[in-house]
Scaffold this active site. Structure first.
Site, PDB file in Angstrom:
ATOM      1  N   HIS A 102       0.767  -1.230   0.107  1.00  0.00           N
ATOM      2  CA  HIS A 102      -0.029  -0.012  -0.033  1.00  0.00           C
ATOM      3  C   HIS A 102       1.028   1.307  -0.161  1.00  0.00           C
ATOM      4  O   HIS A 102       1.717   1.375   0.562  1.00  0.00           O
ATOM      5  CB  HIS A 102      -0.849  -0.075   1.155  1.00  0.00           C
ATOM      6  N   THR A 134      -5.892  -8.310   6.107  1.00  0.00           N
ATOM      7  CA  THR A 134      -7.058  -8.855   7.022  1.00  0.00           C
ATOM      8  C   THR A 134      -8.355  -8.295   6.104  1.00  0.00           C
ATOM      9  O   THR A 134      -8.260  -7.717   5.354  1.00  0.00           O
ATOM     10  CB  THR A 134      -6.880  -8.426   8.407  1.00  0.00           C
ATOM     11  N   GLU A 136     -10.220  -6.005   7.307  1.00  0.00           N
ATOM     12  CA  GLU A 136     -10.413  -4.464   7.066  1.00  0.00           C
ATOM     13  C   GLU A 136      -9.173  -3.884   6.024  1.00  0.00           C
ATOM     14  O   GLU A 136      -8.212  -4.475   6.097  1.00  0.00           O
ATOM     15  CB  GLU A 136      -9.893  -4.156   8.680  1.00  0.00           C
ATOM     16  N   ASP A 138      -6.723  -2.289   3.774  1.00  0.00           N
ATOM     17  CA  ASP A 138      -5.396  -1.794   4.070  1.00  0.00           C
ATOM     18  C   ASP A 138      -5.071  -1.721   5.595  1.00  0.00           C
ATOM     19  O   ASP A 138      -4.414  -0.689   6.262  1.00  0.00           O
ATOM     20  CB  ASP A 138      -5.564  -0.101   3.443  1.00  0.00           C
ATOM     21  N   GLU A 167       8.632   0.932  -3.155  1.00  0.00           N
ATOM     22  CA  GLU A 167       7.950  -0.246  -3.145  1.00  0.00           C
ATOM     23  C   GLU A 167       8.656  -1.451  -3.894  1.00  0.00           C
ATOM     24  O   GLU A 167       8.463  -2.506  -3.344  1.00  0.00           O
ATOM     25  CB  GLU A 167       6.602   0.217  -4.056  1.00  0.00           C
TER      26      GLU A 167
HETATM   27  C1  GAR Z   1       1.205   0.656  -6.198  1.00  0.00           C
HETATM   28  O1  GAR Z   1       1.500   2.198  -5.840  1.00  0.00           O
HETATM   29  C2  GAR Z   1       0.596   0.161  -5.027  1.00  0.00           C
HETATM   30  O2  GAR Z   1       1.136   0.299  -3.954  1.00  0.00           O
HETATM   31  C3  GAR Z   1      -0.735   0.918  -5.051  1.00  0.00           C
HETATM   32  O3  GAR Z   1      -1.235   0.741  -6.513  1.00  0.00           O
HETATM   33  C4  GAR Z   1       0.095   0.876  -7.393  1.00  0.00           C
HETATM   34  C5  GAR Z   1       0.073  -0.033  -8.519  1.00  0.00           C
HETATM   35  O4  GAR Z   1       1.222   0.282  -9.186  1.00  0.00           O
HETATM   36  N1  GAR Z   1      -1.620  -0.231  -4.291  1.00  0.00           N
HETATM   37  C6  GAR Z   1      -2.855   0.206  -3.813  1.00  0.00           C
HETATM   38  O5  GAR Z   1      -2.982   1.422  -3.774  1.00  0.00           O
HETATM   39  C7  GAR Z   1      -3.540  -0.702  -3.035  1.00  0.00           C
HETATM   40  N2  GAR Z   1      -4.324  -0.201  -1.772  1.00  0.00           N
HETATM   41  P1  GAR Z   1       1.978  -0.919  -9.927  1.00  0.00           P
HETATM   42  O6  GAR Z   1       0.724  -1.606 -10.845  1.00  0.00           O
HETATM   43  O7  GAR Z   1       2.859  -0.418 -11.111  1.00  0.00           O
HETATM   44  O8  GAR Z   1       2.398  -2.138  -9.283  1.00  0.00           O
END
Ligand code: GAR
Length: 205
Positions: A102, A134, A136, A138, A167
């Protein structure tokens, strides 16, 4: 020993997982034309779309998705930009082996538009979190976080780009810890056997 990765979009985290050499059995998406599906296929990884639009209810969509996941009998299911909310029943089916990344320092800024909300709140520290899923949204036991300073001239795009680079570092690391049997959850707190750092701080631009 394998991982099934679920995506909805461009799939850059999924690519970081592949490039880290992790054993990915399949990449699945709820969006048939997700760019990440093509990227995975180009790298010889099995891909499948399970479109939520083709299933009248969430239960039916999730049953179809679970069937596609279970055919690979993965040890771990990794959400990598998977943008559908999952029911408590689905989460329970993969309890303890369902991870998510996230783009915020949870529990701050669960939900969408995390970078815009971080800027609007004026936080000085932002980042990303890998956690067990989980019921809930995020929430769930935190495995690793990566943090960076918010710069005075940041906008949502610049912040998103710097967070995304982090990430790509921490998600493969967390998945590897899991596959190596190094994650222990005690009272909702995750520890890594061998004391690997569960916080990455980067003040590089
Ligand atoms: C990423 O920044 C990820 O953390 C976010 O979506 C993006 C996907 O990028 N995820 C969320 O927001 C989940 N709540 P990607 O397709 O290039 O990996």
């Amino acid at each position: 020993m394998s991982i099934v990765v679920l995506i909805s979009g461009r799939g850059s985290n999924m690519l970081a997982i592949l490039e880290a050499g992790l054993p990915v059995a399949a990449v699945l998406s709820n969006v048939p034309d997700a760019a990440g599906l093509a990227l995975a296929a180009q790298r010889g990884v099995l891909t499948r779309a399970v479109s939520h639009k083709e299933h009248p209810s969430r239960e039916e969509f999730e049953a179809a998705l679970a069937a596609e996941i279970d055919r690979h009998a993965p040890r771990l299911v990794a959400l990598a930009g998977f943008m559908r909310v999952l029911s408590a029943g689905f989460v329970a089916r993969y309890a303890g082996r369902l991870m998510n990344i996230h783009p915020s320092l949870l529990p701050a800024f669960a939900g969408l538009h995390t970078h815009e909300r971080a800027l609007a709140a004026g936080v000085k520290l932002h980042g990303c979190t890998v956690h067990f899923v989980t019921a809930e949204l995020d929430h769930g036991p935190i495995i690793v976080q990566a943090a960076l300073p918010v710069r005075p001239h940041d906008d949502a795009a610049s912040l998103a780009a710097r967070v995304l680079a982090l990430e790509h570092l921490v998600y493969p690391r967390a998945l590897r810890w899991f596959l190596d049997g190094r994650l222990v959850i005690e009272g909702g707190i995750v520890r890594v056997k061998g004391n690997d750092a569960q916080l990455l701080y980067s003040d590089r631009d």
